[in-house]
Design a protein around this motif. Structure first.
Motif, PDB file in Angstrom:
ATOM      1  N   PHE A 335      31.505  -1.826   7.724  1.00 38.71           N
ATOM      2  CA  PHE A 335      30.251  -2.198   8.404  1.00 38.71           C
ATOM      3  C   PHE A 335      29.179  -2.502   7.365  1.00 38.71           C
ATOM      4  CE2 PHE A 335      32.470   0.792  11.206  1.00 38.71           C
ATOM      5  CZ  PHE A 335      32.578   0.044  12.374  1.00 38.71           C
ATOM      6  N   SER A 336      28.401  -3.526   7.636  1.00 36.68           N
ATOM      7  CA  SER A 336      27.320  -3.884   6.725  1.00 36.68           C
ATOM      8  C   SER A 336      26.198  -2.861   6.801  1.00 36.68           C
ATOM      9  CB  SER A 336      26.766  -5.268   7.077  1.00 36.68           C
ATOM     10  OG  SER A 336      26.086  -5.215   8.329  1.00 36.68           O
ATOM     11  N   ASP A 337      25.344  -2.848   5.764  1.00 35.95           N
ATOM     12  CA  ASP A 337      24.247  -1.888   5.730  1.00 35.95           C
ATOM     13  C   ASP A 337      23.264  -2.097   6.875  1.00 35.95           C
ATOM     14  OD1 ASP A 337      25.231  -0.633   3.516  1.00 35.95           O
ATOM     15  OD2 ASP A 337      24.038  -1.785   2.086  1.00 35.95           O
ATOM     16  N   SER A 338      23.179  -3.323   7.386  1.00 35.32           N
ATOM     17  CA  SER A 338      22.196  -3.623   8.432  1.00 35.32           C
ATOM     18  C   SER A 338      22.678  -3.211   9.824  1.00 35.32           C
ATOM     19  CB  SER A 338      21.876  -5.119   8.430  1.00 35.32           C
ATOM     20  OG  SER A 338      23.054  -5.877   8.701  1.00 35.32           O
ATOM     21  N   GLU A 339      23.966  -2.931   9.970  1.00 36.03           N
ATOM     22  CA  GLU A 339      24.488  -2.585  11.293  1.00 36.03           C
ATOM     23  C   GLU A 339      24.075  -1.165  11.668  1.00 36.03           C
ATOM     24  OE1 GLU A 339      28.555  -4.165  12.497  1.00 36.03           O
ATOM     25  OE2 GLU A 339      28.689  -4.283  10.315  1.00 36.03           O
ATOM     26  N   THR A 340      23.532  -1.027  12.876  1.00 31.42           N
ATOM     27  CA  THR A 340      23.140   0.293  13.368  1.00 31.42           C
ATOM     28  C   THR A 340      24.030   0.751  14.511  1.00 31.42           C
ATOM     29  OG1 THR A 340      21.516  -0.752  14.849  1.00 31.42           O
ATOM     30  CG2 THR A 340      20.730   0.046  12.702  1.00 31.42           C
ATOM     31  N   LEU A 341      24.648  -0.173  15.228  1.00 32.31           N
ATOM     32  CA  LEU A 341      25.568   0.187  16.304  1.00 32.31           C
ATOM     33  C   LEU A 341      26.986  -0.108  15.833  1.00 32.31           C
ATOM     34  CD1 LEU A 341      23.696  -1.142  19.480  1.00 32.31           C
ATOM     35  CD2 LEU A 341      23.709   1.161  18.517  1.00 32.31           C
ATOM     36  N   LEU A 342      27.713   0.940  15.558  1.00 36.28           N
ATOM     37  CA  LEU A 342      29.061   0.808  15.032  1.00 36.28           C
ATOM     38  C   LEU A 342      30.050   0.861  16.191  1.00 36.28           C
ATOM     39  CD1 LEU A 342      27.294   1.614  12.611  1.00 36.28           C
ATOM     40  CD2 LEU A 342      29.220   2.927  11.742  1.00 36.28           C
ATOM     41  N   ASP A 343      30.788  -0.209  16.356  1.00 40.20           N
ATOM     42  CA  ASP A 343      31.681  -0.372  17.499  1.00 40.20           C
ATOM     43  C   ASP A 343      32.776   0.693  17.514  1.00 40.20           C
ATOM     44  OD1 ASP A 343      34.443  -2.174  18.338  1.00 40.20           O
ATOM     45  OD2 ASP A 343      32.769  -2.056  19.725  1.00 40.20           O
ATOM     46  N   PHE A 344      32.963   1.349  18.665  1.00 39.80           N
ATOM     47  CA  PHE A 344      33.945   2.423  18.800  1.00 39.80           C
ATOM     48  C   PHE A 344      35.361   1.940  18.505  1.00 39.80           C
ATOM     49  CE2 PHE A 344      36.795   4.575  22.028  1.00 39.80           C
ATOM     50  CZ  PHE A 344      37.100   5.659  21.221  1.00 39.80           C
ATOM     51  N   VAL A 345      35.727   0.777  19.016  1.00 38.76           N
ATOM     52  CA  VAL A 345      37.080   0.260  18.800  1.00 38.76           C
ATOM     53  C   VAL A 345      37.342   0.048  17.316  1.00 38.76           C
ATOM     54  CG1 VAL A 345      38.631  -1.690  19.239  1.00 38.76           C
ATOM     55  CG2 VAL A 345      37.214  -0.776  21.091  1.00 38.76           C
ATOM     56  N   ALA A 346      36.330  -0.407  16.596  1.00 42.42           N
ATOM     57  CA  ALA A 346      36.479  -0.582  15.150  1.00 42.42           C
ATOM     58  C   ALA A 346      36.501   0.761  14.432  1.00 42.42           C
ATOM     59  CB  ALA A 346      35.339  -1.443  14.608  1.00 42.42           C
ATOM     60  N   LEU A 347      35.675   1.698  14.878  1.00 42.02           N
ATOM     61  CA  LEU A 347      35.611   3.011  14.244  1.00 42.02           C
ATOM     62  C   LEU A 347      36.942   3.754  14.340  1.00 42.02           C
ATOM     63  CD1 LEU A 347      32.097   4.202  15.449  1.00 42.02           C
ATOM     64  CD2 LEU A 347      32.786   3.925  13.059  1.00 42.02           C
ATOM     65  N   GLU A 348      37.587   3.688  15.501  1.00 39.85           N
ATOM     66  CA  GLU A 348      38.805   4.475  15.670  1.00 39.85           C
ATOM     67  C   GLU A 348      39.985   3.909  14.879  1.00 39.85           C
ATOM     68  OE1 GLU A 348      40.016   4.668  19.749  1.00 39.85           O
ATOM     69  OE2 GLU A 348      39.955   2.509  20.031  1.00 39.85           O
ATOM     70  N   LYS A 349      39.800   2.748  14.266  1.00 42.49           N
ATOM     71  CA  LYS A 349      40.847   2.181  13.411  1.00 42.49           C
ATOM     72  C   LYS A 349      40.691   2.597  11.944  1.00 42.49           C
ATOM     73  CE  LYS A 349      41.489  -1.891  16.358  1.00 42.49           C
ATOM     74  NZ  LYS A 349      41.296  -3.363  16.482  1.00 42.49           N
ATOM     75  N   LEU A 350      39.598   3.299  11.642  1.00 43.79           N
ATOM     76  CA  LEU A 350      39.369   3.730  10.269  1.00 43.79           C
ATOM     77  C   LEU A 350      40.198   4.984   9.976  1.00 43.79           C
ATOM     78  CD1 LEU A 350      35.489   3.256   9.984  1.00 43.79           C
ATOM     79  CD2 LEU A 350      37.316   1.646   9.385  1.00 43.79           C
ATOM     80  N   PRO A 351      41.123   4.923   9.046  1.00 38.36           N
ATOM     81  CA  PRO A 351      42.058   6.041   8.843  1.00 38.36           C
ATOM     82  C   PRO A 351      41.408   7.330   8.361  1.00 38.36           C
ATOM     83  CG  PRO A 351      42.398   4.318   7.188  1.00 38.36           C
ATOM     84  CD  PRO A 351      41.463   3.756   8.209  1.00 38.36           C
ATOM     85  N   TYR A 352      40.446   7.234   7.432  1.00 40.18           N
ATOM     86  CA  TYR A 352      39.884   8.484   6.915  1.00 40.18           C
ATOM     87  C   TYR A 352      38.944   9.136   7.931  1.00 40.18           C
ATOM     88  CZ  TYR A 352      38.581  11.984   3.518  1.00 40.18           C
ATOM     89  OH  TYR A 352      38.404  13.194   2.872  1.00 40.18           O
ATOM     90  N   LEU A 353      38.158   8.348   8.647  1.00 38.30           N
ATOM     91  CA  LEU A 353      37.317   8.898   9.713  1.00 38.30           C
ATOM     92  C   LEU A 353      38.182   9.575  10.766  1.00 38.30           C
ATOM     93  CD1 LEU A 353      34.646   9.342  11.181  1.00 38.30           C
ATOM     94  CD2 LEU A 353      34.832   7.018  12.101  1.00 38.30           C
ATOM     95  N   THR A 354      39.298   8.943  11.122  1.00 35.48           N
ATOM     96  CA  THR A 354      40.210   9.539  12.095  1.00 35.48           C
ATOM     97  C   THR A 354      40.750  10.862  11.577  1.00 35.48           C
ATOM     98  OG1 THR A 354      40.840   7.377  12.987  1.00 35.48           O
ATOM     99  CG2 THR A 354      42.377   9.195  13.355  1.00 35.48           C
ATOM    100  N   LEU A 455      29.678  10.603  14.277  1.00 37.03           N
ATOM    101  CA  LEU A 455      29.981  10.775  12.854  1.00 37.03           C
ATOM    102  C   LEU A 455      29.876   9.451  12.111  1.00 37.03           C
ATOM    103  CD1 LEU A 455      32.990  13.264  13.043  1.00 37.03           C
ATOM    104  CD2 LEU A 455      30.653  13.754  12.288  1.00 37.03           C
ATOM    105  N   GLY A 456      30.297   8.364  12.750  1.00 40.06           N
ATOM    106  CA  GLY A 456      30.164   7.055  12.118  1.00 40.06           C
ATOM    107  C   GLY A 456      28.722   6.723  11.812  1.00 40.06           C
ATOM    108  N   GLN A 457      27.848   6.929  12.786  1.00 42.84           N
ATOM    109  CA  GLN A 457      26.420   6.648  12.589  1.00 42.84           C
ATOM    110  C   GLN A 457      25.833   7.517  11.484  1.00 42.84           C
ATOM    111  OE1 GLN A 457      24.614   4.304  13.726  1.00 42.84           O
ATOM    112  NE2 GLN A 457      24.784   3.969  15.923  1.00 42.84           N
ATOM    113  N   LEU A 458      26.134   8.836  11.528  1.00 44.50           N
ATOM    114  CA  LEU A 458      25.520   9.748  10.564  1.00 44.50           C
ATOM    115  C   LEU A 458      25.924   9.423   9.136  1.00 44.50           C
ATOM    116  CD1 LEU A 458      24.532  11.373  12.991  1.00 44.50           C
ATOM    117  CD2 LEU A 458      25.324  13.443  11.833  1.00 44.50           C
ATOM    118  N   PHE A 459      27.213   9.219   8.907  1.00 49.42           N
ATOM    119  CA  PHE A 459      27.662   9.045   7.526  1.00 49.42           C
ATOM    120  C   PHE A 459      27.582   7.593   7.060  1.00 49.42           C
ATOM    121  CE2 PHE A 459      29.301  13.158   8.704  1.00 49.42           C
ATOM    122  CZ  PHE A 459      28.953  13.900   7.580  1.00 49.42           C
ATOM    123  N   HIS A 460      27.206   6.707   7.976  1.00 49.55           N
ATOM    124  CA  HIS A 460      26.853   5.346   7.586  1.00 49.55           C
ATOM    125  C   HIS A 460      25.380   5.276   7.202  1.00 49.55           C
ATOM    126  CE1 HIS A 460      25.937   0.975   8.436  1.00 49.55           C
ATOM    127  NE2 HIS A 460      27.002   0.874   7.680  1.00 49.55           N
TER     128      HIS A 460
END
Length: 499
Positions: A335-354, A455-460
């Motif tokens: 996700f770019s630095d300017s993005e504030t709404l991180l898409d759930f479908v994209a987030l759940e594909k991130l292996p380390y966040l999962t 968690l995506g929002q906080l650590f982004h």
């Protein structure tokens, strides 16, 4: 004559007590199952440890002493072998919930407390559509809105006071999501300076009543139907319980009146739909009282599993800079630095966040203690012992998640154990955070979405969150069916030192 009668009654009571004790120890179907003498003879053993909220830890010790099957009450055995889990908690299981345990929650109309698998299936079918993936994606914006509100609160706190208690904030975000989602009437605890702490404490203080009502079920009906003035004079905890019930009842009545007037909510909500005439198939239209019980459970449970998991994730990442940096890098790469709404479908594909989320669920406990089930008419066999129909059998997430054979160095927060896809798939079988099978928590999909988005929002958004180290003993939960930290450990203050 009177004293002779009294002596006769006392003698009869002693004889009856001795006979019951002898029967439980030597002639009961569970007489061969090992366990402490007092536990095999009396329910007071479990009651004693439940009062301190530590029975789940005592059971762990008993398994170390007696082996994989332990008799923990006169009619209940607890199992530690993870392979037994899917023999009890599976889709279509005929192991009913133990009514003596779940009736004490005081919500007989809720699907959660329904003992019969068949009646539960019909009640649950009405709730399932509201927690489906399709509905979740349609209403994902609610969670983003709450997560972004938390980010704003954190920035203000860091600028003004330098720190913020995120444990209560995480519970607040869960309650705001479920009240918005269920009632279209958000409690807005994220706007409250104390994050709705008064409500959270109200729920916490009445939680221990479950153990009294289990041990003394006759008290439940008497006290729950007592005049409000009497309850206020005698029991602050029960007063909180009744206030919570009244709040849930008012919500349902408000929605029912709107439905009766033909008013349409701004969007689909759980209870607006459940009050429609065609809401259920094959089961009667739920009453206001039954829906009040459903609302009570949703509100009570909303913050526990999700709030505790968010706390465990954020605490451990803040204490482990390498893990923190790895998650931040993964989020920034996607996700770019300017993005504030991180898409759930994209987030759940991130292996380390999962992996972080799975490990956080493993080491946090909405329900740390046992989930009792009744052996069906066919009977059951576990670890070489035959259990007769009507026997109560239970397992607990605490023991499953601390099994060293499954999770080496089980006390250590280690997302790496989930990074290999094949191993993660295997470990998923033993992740018991939301229960398993037909009685698995209906809100699990919503909880996962909250975990990913928050968690995506906080650590982004934040680099350099720090927090003080807590002692291992302080991190043990008090088990009042839901898991709570002690007053000493209930605050998790985070500071921000941007790198």
């Amino acid at each position: 004559m009177i004293w002779q009668f009294a002596v006769s009654v006392a003698a009869a009571a002693v004889i009856q007590f001795l006979w019951i004790t002898v029967s439980r120890l030597f002639f009961h179907p569970l007489a061969r199952v090992p366990g402490p003498l007092f536990a095999r003879a009396s329910y007071l053993y479990s009651f004693w440890y439940n009062l301190g909220g530590q029975f789940y830890l005592r059971i762990d010790e008993l398994h170390g002493q007696y082996g994989p099957i332990v008799r923990i009450t006169p009619n209940e055995v607890h199992l530690s072998d993870p392979e037994n889990c899917e023999k009890i908690y599976f889709v279509g299981s005929r192991f009913a919930k133990d009514p003596a345990f779940y009736d004490a929650t005081g919500v007989p109309g809720a699907a959660f407390a329904t003992s019969s698998p068949d009646i539960h299936r019909m009640k649950r079918s009405a709730m399932n559509p509201f927690f489906s993936r399709k509905m979740l994606l349609d209403l994902e914006g609610i969670i983003h809105e709450k997560a972004q509100k938390l980010v704003v609160r954190m920035k203000k706190a860091f600028d003004s006071t330098g720190g913020i208690d995120l444990h209560n904030a995480f519970r607040a975000i869960s309650i705001d999501v479920i009240t918005d989602y269920a009632f279209d009437d958000c409690y807005n605890f994220l706007d409250d300076e104390a994050f709705g702490l008064a409500f959270i404490n109200m729920v916490r203080k009445f939680a221990p009543t479950i153990w009294f009502f289990q041990q003394f079920p006759f008290l439940q009906g008497a006290l729950m139907n007592a005049p409000a003035w009497f309850v206020k004079l005698t029991s602050p905890a029960l007063t909180n319980l009744m206030l919570h019930h009244e709040g849930s009842y008012r919500q349902i009545v408000r929605i029912k009146e709107a439905v009766d007037r033909g008013e349409k909510p701004n969007r689909a909500t759980i209870f607006h739909q459940l009050l429609q005439p065609d809401a259920t198939e094959g089961y009667k239209i739920p009453t206001v009282g039954e829906l009040k019980d459903e609302a009570f459970i949703l509100l009570s449970a909303a913050s526990d599993t999700t709030g505790n998991a968010l706390t465990i994730a954020t605490y451990n990442l803040a204490r482990n800079p390498d893990m923190y940096a790895r998650l931040s890098a993964e989020l920034k790469e996607r996700f770019s630095d300017s993005e504030t709404l991180l898409d759930f479908v994209a987030l759940e594909k991130l292996p380390y966040l999962t992996a972080v989320i799975k490990e956080s669920l493993r080491l946090s406990f909405g329900v740390p203690g046992r989930l009792p089930r009744v052996v069906p008419a066919s009977g059951a066999e576990f670890n070489g012992y035959h259990l007769a129909p009507g026997t109560v059998v239970s397992m607990s997430s605490w023991m499953m998640h601390h099994n060293e054979d499954l999770y080496p160095e089980a006390k250590r927060f280690n997302p790496e154990r989930w990074m290999d896809p094949a191993r993660a798939k295997s470990l998923d079988r033993y992740l018991f955070s939301f229960g398993k099978g037909s009685r698995q928590c209906v809100g699990m999909p919503l909880a996962y979405c909250e975990l990913y988005v928050t968690l995506g929002q906080l650590f982004h958004q934040f680099n350099g969150l720090t927090t003080a180290q807590k002692n291992e003993e302080d991190m043990f939960y008090i088990d009042n069916f839901s898991g709570y930290y002690s007053e000493k450990c209930n605050e998790f203050i985070f500071e921000h030192h941007d790198h």
